[in-house]
Design a protein around this motif. Structure first.
Motif, PDB file in Angstrom:
ATOM      1  N   ALA A   1       0.757  -1.251   0.000  1.00 50.72           N
ATOM      2  CA  ALA A   1       0.000   0.000   0.000  1.00 50.72           C
ATOM      3  C   ALA A   1       0.785   1.297   0.000  1.00 50.72           C
ATOM      4  O   ALA A   1       0.208   2.349  -0.104  1.00 50.72           O
ATOM      5  CB  ALA A   1      -1.002   0.030   1.152  1.00 50.72           C
ATOM      6  N   ILE A   2       2.110   1.238   0.072  1.00 48.11           N
ATOM      7  CA  ILE A   2       2.860   2.495  -0.053  1.00 48.11           C
ATOM      8  C   ILE A   2       3.416   2.527  -1.468  1.00 48.11           C
ATOM      9  O   ILE A   2       3.700   1.494  -2.063  1.00 48.11           O
ATOM     10  CB  ILE A   2       4.019   2.561   0.951  1.00 48.11           C
ATOM     11  N   GLU A   3       3.601   3.730  -2.001  1.00 44.08           N
ATOM     12  CA  GLU A   3       4.129   3.841  -3.347  1.00 44.08           C
ATOM     13  C   GLU A   3       5.526   3.219  -3.391  1.00 44.08           C
ATOM     14  O   GLU A   3       6.276   3.296  -2.443  1.00 44.08           O
ATOM     15  CB  GLU A   3       4.222   5.316  -3.788  1.00 44.08           C
ATOM     16  N   ALA A   4       5.834   2.640  -4.535  1.00 47.76           N
ATOM     17  CA  ALA A   4       7.127   1.985  -4.668  1.00 47.76           C
ATOM     18  C   ALA A   4       8.167   2.982  -5.150  1.00 47.76           C
ATOM     19  O   ALA A   4       7.859   3.892  -5.900  1.00 47.76           O
ATOM     20  CB  ALA A   4       7.029   0.847  -5.664  1.00 47.76           C
ATOM     21  N   ALA A   5       9.364   2.776  -4.705  1.00 46.16           N
ATOM     22  CA  ALA A   5      10.442   3.693  -5.080  1.00 46.16           C
ATOM     23  C   ALA A   5      11.449   2.958  -5.955  1.00 46.16           C
ATOM     24  O   ALA A   5      11.335   1.762  -6.180  1.00 46.16           O
ATOM     25  CB  ALA A   5      11.120   4.215  -3.827  1.00 46.16           C
ATOM     26  N   SER A   6      12.453   3.683  -6.401  1.00 45.91           N
ATOM     27  CA  SER A   6      13.522   3.131  -7.235  1.00 45.91           C
ATOM     28  C   SER A   6      12.995   2.266  -8.361  1.00 45.91           C
ATOM     29  O   SER A   6      13.310   1.084  -8.461  1.00 45.91           O
ATOM     30  CB  SER A   6      14.503   2.302  -6.391  1.00 45.91           C
ATOM     31  N   PRO A   7      12.197   2.839  -9.232  1.00 49.92           N
ATOM     32  CA  PRO A   7      11.717   2.029 -10.358  1.00 49.92           C
ATOM     33  C   PRO A   7      12.878   1.671 -11.278  1.00 49.92           C
ATOM     34  O   PRO A   7      13.865   2.397 -11.348  1.00 49.92           O
ATOM     35  CB  PRO A   7      10.722   2.957 -11.051  1.00 49.92           C
ATOM     36  N   ARG A   8      12.738   0.523 -11.954  1.00 50.56           N
ATOM     37  CA  ARG A   8      13.773   0.069 -12.881  1.00 50.56           C
ATOM     38  C   ARG A   8      13.191  -0.043 -14.278  1.00 50.56           C
ATOM     39  O   ARG A   8      12.005  -0.342 -14.442  1.00 50.56           O
ATOM     40  CB  ARG A   8      14.274  -1.338 -12.503  1.00 50.56           C
ATOM     41  N   LEU A   9      14.031   0.189 -15.267  1.00 48.41           N
ATOM     42  CA  LEU A   9      13.633  -0.066 -16.653  1.00 48.41           C
ATOM     43  C   LEU A   9      14.607  -1.110 -17.195  1.00 48.41           C
ATOM     44  O   LEU A   9      15.784  -0.814 -17.412  1.00 48.41           O
ATOM     45  CB  LEU A   9      13.690   1.224 -17.478  1.00 48.41           C
ATOM     46  N   ASP A  10      14.110  -2.329 -17.324  1.00 49.55           N
ATOM     47  CA  ASP A  10      15.013  -3.393 -17.786  1.00 49.55           C
ATOM     48  C   ASP A  10      15.069  -3.460 -19.299  1.00 49.55           C
ATOM     49  O   ASP A  10      16.123  -3.501 -19.884  1.00 49.55           O
ATOM     50  CB  ASP A  10      14.581  -4.739 -17.216  1.00 49.55           C
ATOM     51  N   HIS A  11      13.900  -3.508 -19.929  1.00 47.39           N
ATOM     52  CA  HIS A  11      13.939  -3.415 -21.378  1.00 47.39           C
ATOM     53  C   HIS A  11      12.601  -2.986 -21.947  1.00 47.39           C
ATOM     54  O   HIS A  11      11.604  -2.874 -21.224  1.00 47.39           O
ATOM     55  CB  HIS A  11      14.420  -4.723 -22.010  1.00 47.39           C
ATOM     56  N   LEU A  12      12.637  -2.712 -23.229  1.00 48.77           N
ATOM     57  CA  LEU A  12      11.456  -2.208 -23.918  1.00 48.77           C
ATOM     58  C   LEU A  12      11.037  -3.252 -24.937  1.00 48.77           C
ATOM     59  O   LEU A  12      11.874  -3.940 -25.509  1.00 48.77           O
ATOM     60  CB  LEU A  12      11.767  -0.898 -24.668  1.00 48.77           C
ATOM     61  N   GLN A  13       9.721  -3.279 -25.190  1.00 43.92           N
ATOM     62  CA  GLN A  13       9.227  -4.254 -26.149  1.00 43.92           C
ATOM     63  C   GLN A  13       8.138  -3.617 -27.016  1.00 43.92           C
ATOM     64  O   GLN A  13       7.088  -3.288 -26.478  1.00 43.92           O
ATOM     65  CB  GLN A  13       8.644  -5.442 -25.385  1.00 43.92           C
ATOM     66  N   PRO A  14       8.341  -3.354 -28.262  1.00 42.93           N
ATOM     67  CA  PRO A  14       9.591  -3.521 -29.004  1.00 42.93           C
ATOM     68  C   PRO A  14      10.601  -2.468 -28.580  1.00 42.93           C
ATOM     69  O   PRO A  14      10.240  -1.481 -27.945  1.00 42.93           O
ATOM     70  CB  PRO A  14       9.156  -3.313 -30.450  1.00 42.93           C
ATOM     71  N   GLN A  15      11.837  -2.701 -29.012  1.00 47.65           N
ATOM     72  CA  GLN A  15      12.872  -1.784 -28.556  1.00 47.65           C
ATOM     73  C   GLN A  15      13.086  -0.633 -29.533  1.00 47.65           C
ATOM     74  O   GLN A  15      14.003   0.146 -29.377  1.00 47.65           O
ATOM     75  CB  GLN A  15      14.179  -2.546 -28.327  1.00 47.65           C
ATOM     76  N   GLY A  16      12.230  -0.556 -30.527  1.00 46.66           N
ATOM     77  CA  GLY A  16      12.375   0.546 -31.461  1.00 46.66           C
ATOM     78  C   GLY A  16      11.137   0.704 -32.298  1.00 46.66           C
ATOM     79  O   GLY A  16      10.152  -0.034 -32.135  1.00 46.66           O
ATOM     80  N   GLY A  17      11.208   1.670 -33.184  1.00 49.58           N
ATOM     81  CA  GLY A  17      10.069   1.900 -34.058  1.00 49.58           C
ATOM     82  C   GLY A  17      10.475   2.720 -35.253  1.00 49.58           C
ATOM     83  O   GLY A  17      11.565   3.316 -35.281  1.00 49.58           O
ATOM     84  N   GLN A  18       9.578   2.740 -36.248  1.00 45.41           N
ATOM     85  CA  GLN A  18       9.880   3.502 -37.463  1.00 45.41           C
ATOM     86  C   GLN A  18       9.552   4.966 -37.238  1.00 45.41           C
ATOM     87  O   GLN A  18       8.525   5.301 -36.632  1.00 45.41           O
ATOM     88  CB  GLN A  18       9.044   2.954 -38.623  1.00 45.41           C
ATOM     89  N   ARG A  19      10.394   5.825 -37.735  1.00 48.57           N
ATOM     90  CA  ARG A  19      10.118   7.250 -37.572  1.00 48.57           C
ATOM     91  C   ARG A  19       8.888   7.621 -38.400  1.00 48.57           C
ATOM     92  O   ARG A  19       8.589   6.993 -39.423  1.00 48.57           O
ATOM     93  CB  ARG A  19      11.320   8.103 -37.928  1.00 48.57           C
ATOM     94  N   GLY A  20       8.196   8.632 -37.923  1.00 44.97           N
ATOM     95  CA  GLY A  20       6.966   9.025 -38.593  1.00 44.97           C
ATOM     96  C   GLY A  20       5.780   8.170 -38.192  1.00 44.97           C
ATOM     97  O   GLY A  20       4.721   8.260 -38.811  1.00 44.97           O
ATOM     98  N   THR A  21       5.959   7.331 -37.192  1.00 45.85           N
ATOM     99  CA  THR A  21       4.838   6.499 -36.749  1.00 45.85           C
ATOM    100  C   THR A  21       4.650   6.644 -35.240  1.00 45.85           C
ATOM    101  O   THR A  21       5.498   7.207 -34.545  1.00 45.85           O
ATOM    102  CB  THR A  21       5.081   4.999 -37.043  1.00 45.85           C
TER     103      THR A  21
END
Lengths: 823, 780
Positions: B19-39
């Motif tokens: 019930a307390i807000e969590a601290a020290s968030p982590r970003l392990d990876h992104l899915q997808p890890q990229g995208g086409q420009r203009g989209t």
């Protein structure tokens, strides 16, 4: 005709002059009193040395006469011949002594045979002083004083040290004369010198009495001290050559004797009888034992190499010993190629008949395992067995040579020799993997071996972009690299010469450090990717001699000092190694190939080529090398020659004459299949593949790149750990743990269950007896015999789907010696 | 993935339950890890606690906009990103801000082609996955996996393949690619490339119209679930190097794009006035745009392009310094020479830039007099293949520089820039890592404070510096100290008002001379370690010239230092008292430690204020070389409030002073059982009030004494030593005194050594001769 060729092959220097000699009589009192008994079938006579020079008033030369019988057997007839010499020299027993400066001829006659040797006598008025380098030092070797167990030990013995086998004459001179003033050498009273009193046993000596006080050796030592214990280390001429006579001997009958004569040649042109200074040895005492003075006595049937060692030279003479009066009828067989001719000559000399040619079944299994490391499949078996073409064996060899598995087998062999493996903190998996792929590609694409070796030794660049440079990463030290190159590419083990002159070969410390100098300028730096190392020629760095710290110039082994100012030293060396004139490379590679197919080399071990380990068939050895050069180092062509020869295709069943012979290729050698091939075969016959990490799906054990990676099975069956370049690394000796692993371990049992071969065949509607046949064909390359079929049929009786019983049969076949061995 | 998400979800539920807000968030990876420009791309952000109140994404590079961000579960969030059509392709660093903090940095990869996903099974050459020519495939190479893609190309068409694998920054993944024809013959293959390091690219002309199969694998058949890749397959231009590889700020440069199979192309680029850390130019033509750019240098020196032949002193390409001599080692074994005039005493920095613009050249640079005499040479510098020489001109005259390849290699892409410039006054500024390999993000709790350490290394100058953050979020202020000329580290304290809005922003850190006498080039750089090799070697990192600061929710505790009232002397020790104020409902352990230790001081790292307590002491000790001055110290407090949270104390002053007294120890000897007085001479340095207690420490077993007292007038202290009959015999060399002076009711503890005491065994009593036994000599 055959006999004629035999005699020629021995190449004896024969003097058969029937001219005036016949009626010449020897001077009174100088010839044996008893008229000799002449052996009837003598074909020729020779006198050794074939040229004699006496260089001063004290010089002498021992002489021998050798008769060769029509059947090639040699006889020491020194006591039986009539010796004649006049003018400048005279004979005293078998010793030729100078009389006056000039030239004469020493003649010997034996029945109707005569032989002679020219004699030159110079400087009779001279009485040279005792030489430390050439009179005193050889005594230390002959007396065993500078051996490793005595004063030659690195710490010396009882406070006195000599350099091991005399590699450091200057140091020995210093220790004798300067290390402890007066004690070892007493110039005032030479007989009180420890040097003299110790060796003659006048004072307690741990090494005992080496020489009698009145012996020539003791006298030499005393005279040297009396003459002021002078050093001629820097000025003495060097020994350029040592000769041992007779060059080849065939003794018939136990107890027959042959005297050997050793002659040293010096850089100032002098020669010397070194019979009482050289160290005589035999590599097979049971066939030909040799005593300290060079007198050999025949023993059991066999072959020995009688050697003489003097200074840094070791020379040898091939000596065959045959039993007395053996009945021998050579089998007539047309040779397929030069291999059969040369093997045949040796066999006939040894009075051995080869075994017959193996069956088609045996041949197919043998050649498949040897050439591609796989068992023939059922289809291959049927095709081959039903082929009535008389050339089908040759065709099979050609077909197998084109398969990529051939390249993989040789890539595996080279990977073992080149120690391809990842090394923590030095060679990461990736460069190692690329290196392994590079080797496979070189062989698969048919790069000639000489080119491959040049690519390897001369490589520069990154260990990713030029994977061959990993050769210099797997072993980083200069000296080890040089030793490895000598052992892998020249078959020569130089290791001994790092610390002392090689005791059984010609290599000196100078040779060693001059050879390492080719590798002293290798530069290394880490590339952007820390796993990659860049190897380059840094154009600086020298190899220094261990004894005196001299910077040694690069010098080819036993050859010239090249100009290394313009090019990478390694590239220059690679050119020398792979040049057709190089006496070591081609024969060594050819011998390794030979050993792969025949079970052992013409020189064995294949990487221990030295004077004292001669080829069992020197002509064959030379010819294989010459052929490889002729074929422009095309491995496949040489393999074709070997596999097509009768020598390769013989049965492993011995006959009466060849049952005790193991060196002359009279029959096929039964060999345990190597670890990787065995595992691949096991996987293939059971249809249950293994998975190896870091290799693409479906990879086989022979493709494992990393020498550091192994499985329990491979380790148990002797996979080479690739920690040295030694050809002895892959082990094929059977052990108890191998047997237990197959019997009780999971390998065979699990694979049978995994592969479900029996179940699949039963489901496909095959009858039990068909399945038994299939199992036999898959594993053993043959159909079961009638007895086998019958006994097996009793196991499963009338059951239609006897899965367990057939699995048991499968298991038993896989546990049979026949499966594990290539015969 | 499914297993992972299940675990994450389960974990998330547990966290949410507390019930307390969590601290020290982590970003392990992104899915997808990229995208086409203009989209617009929907990206799942995966990492511990990231799904709990995600608020914002901080973009390190322009061109991407956050459209929305929402929770999927505690450990996943979904973000919709709009990528501008003119967005620079390649690597874009991001951090996510939640209500309680900032994540670590990860990279998002902008491509130029339509995206698709790998579909297994595609591991059979005979049954490859079909994709249109002009696709970016997102895939993964699991262990021993090989992926095959089939495209169709027309004869003469350019086929370019570029792989982003290692550069995605997830794991030590080393991809290899090959373009094969239908008969499995290799048209092109690439494992590593100077341009992309472990990643690879191929760009070839299709030899005939037909199908081509792109093979994608790990170079040595390894791989795992984290070995993800973005495989760009298209007709786009994929040159290897841009020549001349840079220019002046604001200049429009004409670039020759080297290594394109269609031949050398020209392109114009306007260089920015203010150079970013990594400026890249992405090649583009009518067939498409490259997926990543070519690095360019921006420096204040005129490009001097080589004129071949220039391999001799007299045909060397001439230029005037400062200059960037630009050339290409076109053939194996080639040598390029440049010539310039210089005056005695001038100092020039000669930087041979080749690998830095991703040229394959591994250069050797040599400087000679025009007469031919070599003055200096350089192969590699600072562990990199590029060369550097600091050249002090020995006499007025002409000088010649040689450029060759280290392995005598060469080729049409072996470009380089020999930049010869005057050394510049510069400060290299680093936000110190909180722990090794962990880039520091600055999170200030509302109504609280935090503190970070900054290192500022001076190049080519000395002097006092003012160092501090640039723009900060609203309601955040900073306090720091002046960085004295003899030191390079300083603490920065950041405070947020209780009303400061929850927000985050990227900012930089700057330094200037306190007297502003000379302008300094500020080089702030933050390294995010993405992939490390064996022995923690840096394999792939992201470098940014900005740091991230955010305001987060308030913490349930504060911390303060009880400021010491007395000095800490060299070779001394002191207990630093810290007091926490815990808010209602929080009684967790609070770990406390010094933000930094001044030189010569060591502080205890394992101290905590335990539950139920509000105080702790941090033991401090100093060595004799500790820098004597007033230090501004800070204590950092960390607690686990559903994730690690941190705060800092206010500044306190700690005075480190020289010792008040010095002592001279005699070396004395005694026998077992014989006591003696051990007198130690005292020299007074700093007067003190009252009596100081002196204890003699380090006596051997069996020797005892009693503590003594001294005053500011004492010249000697004498310890009566009681030596027992069984006192340990020998030389006892580590006697020292602990002197405790009281100052402002606080102890000032000195450790002063060392002396030596020798304890002998008494001589044996003289032996008397007995009948039959000789007093001396051998018995027989």
């Amino acid at each position: 005709m055959k006999i004629f060729r035999f005699v020629l092959s021995f190449g004896l220097l024969v003097f058969t002059s029937h001219a005036a000699l016949a009626k010449t009589s020897s001077a009174p009192g100088e010839t044996p009193a008893v008229k000799p008994e002449v052996v009837a079938d003598v074909a020729s006579l020779a006198v050794y040395p074939s040229e004699i020079t006496l260089d001063d008033g004290d010089d002498y030369q021992g002489v021998i006469a050798v008769a060769t019988r029509a059947n090639g057997v040699t006889l020491d007839v020194s006591d039986q011949v009539e010796w004649v010499v006049e003018g400048s020299a005279r004979l005293e027993g078998h010793r030729l002594l100078p009389v006056a400066d000039g030239a004469t001829v020493l003649r010997a006659s034996y029945g109707t045979h005569q032989a002679e040797a020219p004699v030159k006598v110079v400087g009779v008025a001279n009485r040279p002083a005792v030489s430390f380098r050439h009179d005193v030092m050889p005594i230390f070797l002959r007396g065993g004083c500078n051996a490793g167990g005595c004063h030659g030990s690195s710490r010396g013995k009882d406070g006195f040290r000599l350099s091991l086998f005399g590699f450091d004459p200057a140091g020995d001179y210093f220790r004798l004369t300067r290390e402890q003033a007066v004690r070892r050498v007493n110039l005032s009273i030479p007989e009180e010198s420890l040097l003299y009193t110790k060796v003659t046993g006048k004072v307690p000596h741990t090494g005992g009495k080496n020489f009698e006080p009145d012996s020539v050796h003791a006298k030499t030592l005393r005279d040297w001290v009396a003459g002021g214990a002078q050093s001629d280390v820097a000025t003495a001429p060097t020994v350029t050559k040592v000769e041992l006579f007779p060059p080849r001997v065939v003794m018939e009958g136990e107890g027959v004797k042959q005297r050997y004569i050793a002659v040293a040649h010096y850089s100032d042109g002098r020669t010397r009888d070194i019979g009482d200074l050289a160290l005589f040895m035999s590599n097979n005492e049971s066939s030909a034992a040799v005593d300290a003075d060079g007198l050999a006595t025949a023993g059991a049937r066999g072959e020995a190499f009688v050697m003489a060692r003097f200074d840094t030279h070791t020379v040898g003479s091939q000596t065959l010993v045959l039993p007395q009066g053996v009945e021998f009828t050579p089998t007539e067989e047309a040779p397929v190629n030069y291999i059969d001719e040369l093997v045949g000559v040796k066999l006939r000399t040894m009075r051995i008949n080869p075994s017959g040619i193996c069956s088609d079944e045996e041949f197919l299994r043998r050649v498949s395992l040897d050439v591609v490391g796989r068992l023939p499949t059922r289809d291959e078996y049927d095709l081959f067995m039903n082929d009535s073409n008389p050339q089908k064996r040759a065709q099979k060899v050609d077909e197998l040579l084109e398969r990529k598995e051939f390249a993989e087998i040789w890539a595996l062999k080279w990977s073992e020799l080149l120690m391809v493996k990842s090394v923590p903190n030095r060679v990461e998996y990736k460069p190692m993997f690329l290196y392994s792929q590079w080797i496979t590609r070189q062989i698969a694409s048919g790069v000639p071996l000489d080119e491959m070796v040049r690519n390897l030794l001369g490589a520069s660049g990154g260990s990713f972009s030029s994977p061959a440079v990993n050769f210099y990463q797997i072993e980083e030290t200069t000296q080890k690299t040089a030793e490895n190159v000598a052992q892998v590419f020249l078959g020569t083990r130089l290791q001994c010469a790092q610390c002392h002159n090689h005791p059984f070969d010609r290599w000196t410390m100078d040779d060693y450090y001059s050879f390492t100098a080719f590798f002293s300028q290798i530069g290394r730096k880490t590339a952007e990717d820390y796993r990659e190392t860049i190897i380059f020629d840094q154009r600086s760095g020298e190899a220094t001699h261990l004894v005196d710290g001299r910077a040694m110039k690069p010098k080819f082994l036993g050859d010239a000092e090249p100009d290394v100012s313009k090019r990478d030293r390694r590239a220059i060396l690679a050119d020398w190694i792979t040049a057709p004139e190089n006496p070591y490379f081609a024969v060594n590679v050819a011998n390794r190939v030979w050993a792969h197919f025949m079970g052992f080399g013409v020189i064995e071990p294949v990487d221990d080529v030295r004077v004292s380990n001669p080829a069992s068939n020197p002509d064959l050895h030379a010819k294989l090398g010459a052929k490889l050069i002729e074929y422009k180092y095309d491995l496949r062509q040489l393999v074709r020659d070997i596999c097509n020869s009768h020598a390769y295709q013989r049965s492993s069943e011995p006959n009466e004459t060849n049952s005790t012979d193991s060196r002359n290729f009279a029959r096929s050698q039964v060999r345990r299949i190597s670890a990787e091939v065995l595992l691949d075969c096991l996987c293939a016959v059971t249809g249950a593949p293994e998975k190896y990490p870091g290799l693409p799906m479906g990879a086989r054990a022979v493709q494992i790149a990393d020498g550091g990676l192994s499985t329990y099975f491979l380790t148990t069956f002797g996979r080479a750990p690739r920690s040295t370049v030694c050809a002895c690394e892959p082990k094929t000796e059977p052990t108890l743990s191998q047997a237990l692993h197959l019997l009780n371990g999971s390998a065979v049992h699990d694979k049978i269950n995994e592969g479900k071969l029996v179940e699949t065949m039963l489901e496909a509607g095959k009858k039990p007896n068909e399945i038994v046949e299939e199992v036999y064909l898959r594993c053993l390359g043959r159909k079961p015999t009638e007895v086998e079929s019958q006994r097996i049929a009793e196991l499963y009786g009338t059951a239609e789907k006897p899965v367990a019983e057939l699995q048991d049969v499968f298991w038993a076949v896989l546990n049979s010696r026949e499966f594990l061995f290539n015969k | 993935m499914s297993k992972f998400s299940t675990i994450c979800t389960a974990l998330g539920c547990l966290l949410a339950a507390s019930a307390i807000e969590a601290a020290s968030p982590r970003l392990d990876h992104l899915q997808p890890q990229g995208g086409q420009r203009g989209t617009e791309v929907a990206v799942t952000l995966i990492g511990g606690r990231i799904g709990q109140d995600p608020q914002q994404i901080l973009f390190y590079d322009p061109g991407i906009e956050l459209k929305s961000i929402e929770r999927i579960d505690d450990n996943q969030a979904k973000a919709t990103l709009a990528i501008a059509p003119d967005c620079q392709p390649g690597i874009h660093g991001i951090r996510v801000r939640t209500l309680t903090g900032l994540t670590n940095l990860r990279t998002f990869h902008v491509g130029t082609l339509p995206e698709s996903n790998e579909t297994e099974p595609n591991g059979d050459f005979a049954a490859p996955q079909a994709i249109p020519l002009g696709t970016t495939v997102n895939g993964v190479i699991t262990n021993e996996d090989v992926d095959y893609f089939v495209i169709e190309a027309k004869e003469g068409e350019r086929i370019s393949v570029e792989i982003e694998g290692l550069r995605l920054g997830r794991t030590f993944f080393d991809p290899a690619i090959a373009i094969l024809d239908e008969e499995r013959f290799e048209v092109a293959a690439s494992d590593d490339s100077p341009l992309m390091q472990q990643d690879a690219f191929c760009s070839v002309i299709a030899p005939k119209t037909g199908k081509y199969i792109v093979e994608m694998r790990e170079t040595s058949y390894r791989g795992d679930d984290a070995s993800t890749y973005r495989l760009h397959i298209g007709k786009f231009p994929r040159p290897g190097v841009a020549f001349p590889g840079g220019g002046k700020p604001g200049e429009e440069v004409e670039l020759k794009l080297l290594g394109d199979p269609l031949g050398e192309k020209l392109a114009k680029v306007k260089l920015p006035e203010t150079p970013p850390l990594d400026f890249r130019f992405a090649a583009e033509d009518e067939a498409g745009a490259a997926a990543t750019g070519l690095p360019l240098r921006i420096i204040d020196a005129t490009n001097v392009i080589e004129v071949e032949p220039n391999q001799k002193n007299d045909n060397a390409t001439r230029g005037e310094l400062p200059a960037a001599f630009c050339g290409v080692i076109e053939k194996p074994g080639a040598l390029d020479r440049f010539r310039f005039a210089a005056k005695k005493g001038e100092v020039w920095d000669m930087n041979l830039i080749a690998r830095e613009i991703r040229s394959p050249l591994d250069a050797i640079l040599r400087i000679r007099k025009a007469s031919g005499e070599q003055l200096a040479a350089s192969d590699d510098n600072a562990g990199r293949p590029d060369s550097y020489i600091r050249f002090t001109v020995p006499e007025d005259g002409e000088y010649v520089c040689d450029v060759v390849d280290h392995l005598k290699q060469g080729g049409p892409t072996y470009a380089y820039r020999l930049e010869i410039t005057k050394p510049r006054l510069a400060v290299d500024i680093v936000l110190e890592e909180r722990s090794q390999f962990e880039a520091t993000e600055v999170v200030v709790p509302q109504g609280g404070q935090t503190a970070v350490m900054v290192t500022a290394n001076r190049a080519e100058f000395g002097g006092d510096l003012n160092v501090g953050f640039g723009a900060l979020p609203e309601g955040v202020t900073q306090e720091t100290v002046m960085l004295t000329a003899d030191y390079n580290r300083l603490p920065v304290l950041l405070r947020a008002t209780p009303e400061a809005p929850l927000a985050g922003q990227l900012t930089t850190i700057t330094a200037e001379l306190t007297d502003k006498s000379q302008p300094l080039l500020n080089r702030f750089r933050q390294q995010t370690w993405l992939i490390r090799g064996a022995n923690n070697v840096n394999v792939w990192s992201h470098y940014a010239n900005q740091g991230a600061v955010a305001v987060a929710q308030p913490l349930p505790f504060t911390i303060k230092i009880v400021e010491p009232k007395a000095a800490l002397v060299q070779s001394g020790s002191k207990d630093l008292r810290v007091v926490a104020e815990k808010k209602e409902g929080f009684d967790g352990r609070i770990a406390v430690r010094m933000l930094y230790d001044p030189p010569g001081l060591s502080s205890h790292q394992g101290i905590g204020i335990e539950p139920g307590q509000t105080e702790a002491v941090i033991p401090l000790t100093t060595n004799p070389q500790a820098w004597a001055r007033d230090w501004k110290i800070i204590v950092i407090a960390e607690a686990d409030v559903n994730g690690t949270v941190r705060t800092a104390s206010e500044f306190a002053t700690l005075k480190i002073a020289p010792q008040y007294v010095t002592m001279a120890y005699p070396t004395v000897a005694t026998e077992q059982g014989k006591g003696l007085d051990y007198a130690v001479a005292i020299t007074q340095a700093t007067p003190f009030n009252g009596a100081a207690k002196v204890e003699l420490v380090g006596l051997p077993p069996g020797v005892t004494t009693t503590p003594q007292e001294i005053t500011k007038d004492s010249t000697e202290v004498k310890f009566p030593l009681q030596v027992a009959a069984d006192a340990r015999v020998g030389h006892h060399k580590s006697l020292y005194c602990v002197v405790t002076v009281m100052e402002n009711e606080e102890p000032v503890v000195h450790t002063i050594g060392t002396g030596e005491l020798r304890v002998d065994a008494p001589l044996p009593p003289p032996q008397t001769a007995q009948e039959g036994i000789p007093a001396t000599g051998e018995s027989s």
